[in-house]
Scaffold this active site. Sequence first.
Site, short mmCIF file in Angstrom:
data_model
loop_
_atom_site.label_atom_id
_atom_site.label_comp_id
_atom_site.label_asym_id
_atom_site.label_seq_id
_atom_site.Cartn_x
_atom_site.Cartn_y
_atom_site.Cartn_z
NE ARG A 233 -2.55 -1.23 3.96
CZ ARG A 233 -3.37 -2.34 4.23
NH1 ARG A 233 -3.94 -3.61 2.68
NH2 ARG A 233 -2.86 -3.06 4.79
CG ASP A 271 -14.66 -5.79 -1.46
OD1 ASP A 271 -13.68 -6.30 -1.79
OD2 ASP A 271 -15.93 -6.69 -1.34
CB CYS A 365 -2.94 -13.91 -0.84
SG CYS A 365 -4.45 -13.84 -0.46
N1 SAH Z 1 -6.52 -5.28 -0.66
C1 SAH Z 1 -8.01 -5.62 1.07
C2 SAH Z 1 -7.77 -6.46 1.04
C3 SAH Z 1 -8.35 -7.71 -0.10
S1 SAH Z 1 -9.51 -9.18 0.81
C4 SAH Z 1 -6.81 -4.85 1.36
O1 SAH Z 1 -5.39 -3.89 0.95
O2 SAH Z 1 -7.25 -4.80 2.75
C5 SAH Z 1 -10.36 -9.61 -0.34
C6 SAH Z 1 -11.71 -9.48 -0.81
O3 SAH Z 1 -12.39 -9.62 -2.34
C7 SAH Z 1 -12.88 -8.65 0.01
O4 SAH Z 1 -13.20 -7.34 0.66
C8 SAH Z 1 -13.72 -9.79 -0.18
O5 SAH Z 1 -14.88 -8.95 0.42
C9 SAH Z 1 -13.83 -9.47 -2.21
N2 SAH Z 1 -14.51 -10.27 -2.62
C10 SAH Z 1 -14.29 -11.38 -2.32
N3 SAH Z 1 -14.69 -12.19 -3.75
C11 SAH Z 1 -14.85 -11.22 -4.87
C12 SAH Z 1 -15.42 -10.88 -6.16
N4 SAH Z 1 -15.74 -12.21 -7.03
N5 SAH Z 1 -15.78 -9.77 -5.66
C13 SAH Z 1 -15.44 -9.01 -6.09
N6 SAH Z 1 -14.66 -9.10 -4.47
C14 SAH Z 1 -14.73 -10.43 -3.97
#
Ligand code: SAH
Length: 418
Positions: A233, A271, A365
């Site tokens: 970030r 999201d 991840c």
């Molecule tokens: N980048 C974020 C962490 C991401 S975690 C940070 O820095 O905090 C993964 C995220 O993907 C979660 O918020 C989850 O709600 C979302 N997610 C899971 N499947 C998804 C989909 N098919 N489309 C959009 N978002 C999704």
Amino acid sequence: MSHNNGHTPLSRLPQRSDKRIALRVTPAAERAIRQGHPWLFADAIQQQSHQGQAGDTAVIFDRKHRFLAVGLYDPYAPIRVRILHVGDPTLITPDWFRQKIAEAAARRQSLAASGHTTGYRLVHGENDGLPGLVIDRYDQVYVMRLDTVAWVPHLNEALAGLTAVSGATQVVLRLSRSVQQIEDGLYGLKDGVLISGEPLPDPLYFQENGLIFEVDARQGQKTGFFLDQRDNRARVETLAAGKQVLNVFAYTGGFSLYAARGGARQIVSLDISQPALAAAVRNFRLNRENTAVAQAAHDLLLGDAFHTLRQLSENRRRFDLVIIDPPSFAKKQEETARALGAYARLARLGLDVLRPGGVLVMASCSSRVTAAAFFAQVHEAAVSVGRPLHEIERTFHPLDHPIGFKQGAYLKCLFAKT
Ligand code: SAH
């Protein structure tokens, strides 16, 4: 909400049994354990003294009947024993837990001392020598997450160790999905309960590199925040000035806020989780005192990433910086190929909405997908749509997420220009 009027009685937990389980294992497992591998799988056990209970200590003897290692026994999981110690015979005492937590805390000293980051991972499970136990800090609140029910009989001791090392006043318990299902082994413990101290502040705030975030430590995804992306970030912040940014899988807006502070003109947070996006809006509001954050336009897109990216592309929306940080796509080995396919699709979809000369940030991840395979797949996908990538940087794990064994490596991220 199940509780919040006091403490979950940890006194109801079983006493840990003094009777240890003695094990003999396959030569291959013996070798792996000797080399520091923290997992003993059920199918590698050749002899077992008696059935035993979750959380019993298991002593593994080598083929010459000498002490090899000691670990925590979990009759419910394929990882039957999580190894705590290898080498000389050692007793796992309350002091031993405290010492391990103290060592982990010492490794994070620079973060703790920074003054502007009060949220980080204090104990990263097997990678800090405490397999199956994660401890995250959010300001004065600590979250203990158990990945094996074997920790339950040791929870009081681990908690005492944490309190002694950190001065933690409030501690929340989180349970992995598989642990939540083993009701017999939980003695009334539930995911999200407070196991020490006063009820949590609501909302609970912490700082990351000087940005303020709220976190739902009791019910949020994982322990409430994705602490492992802190350094990525911060990199995004340096790339964002004047840009239009799309943050895919935005969760509570971590990358979005850094982009805003870095001077992004506009940020779109996408999201599938409505509560996560609502928290992202609140997080922007919390940081309004920063002029750049206050001036950035922040828009939300609620929906599935694949579908929404396609729509954005059809509507000819274009961005200068696209961040894609999806959840793990491969929990099992069999899912690796499918995960790589999903990364390739996301890379292509991301490039469809990225202006020429723009920057793509793509993270993975999934521990089952190797870094080499991931980077190769993203490049191949880019080439396949005629947008070859020029790498800026490849990044891996931050300081508070050390890699202690091969399977401990999961995070990789590509920063590239088109
Ligand atoms: N980048 C974020 C962490 C991401 S975690 C940070 O820095 O905090 C993964 C995220 O993907 C979660 O918020 C989850 O709600 C979302 N997610 C899971 N499947 C998804 C989909 N098919 N489309 C959009 N978002 C999704």
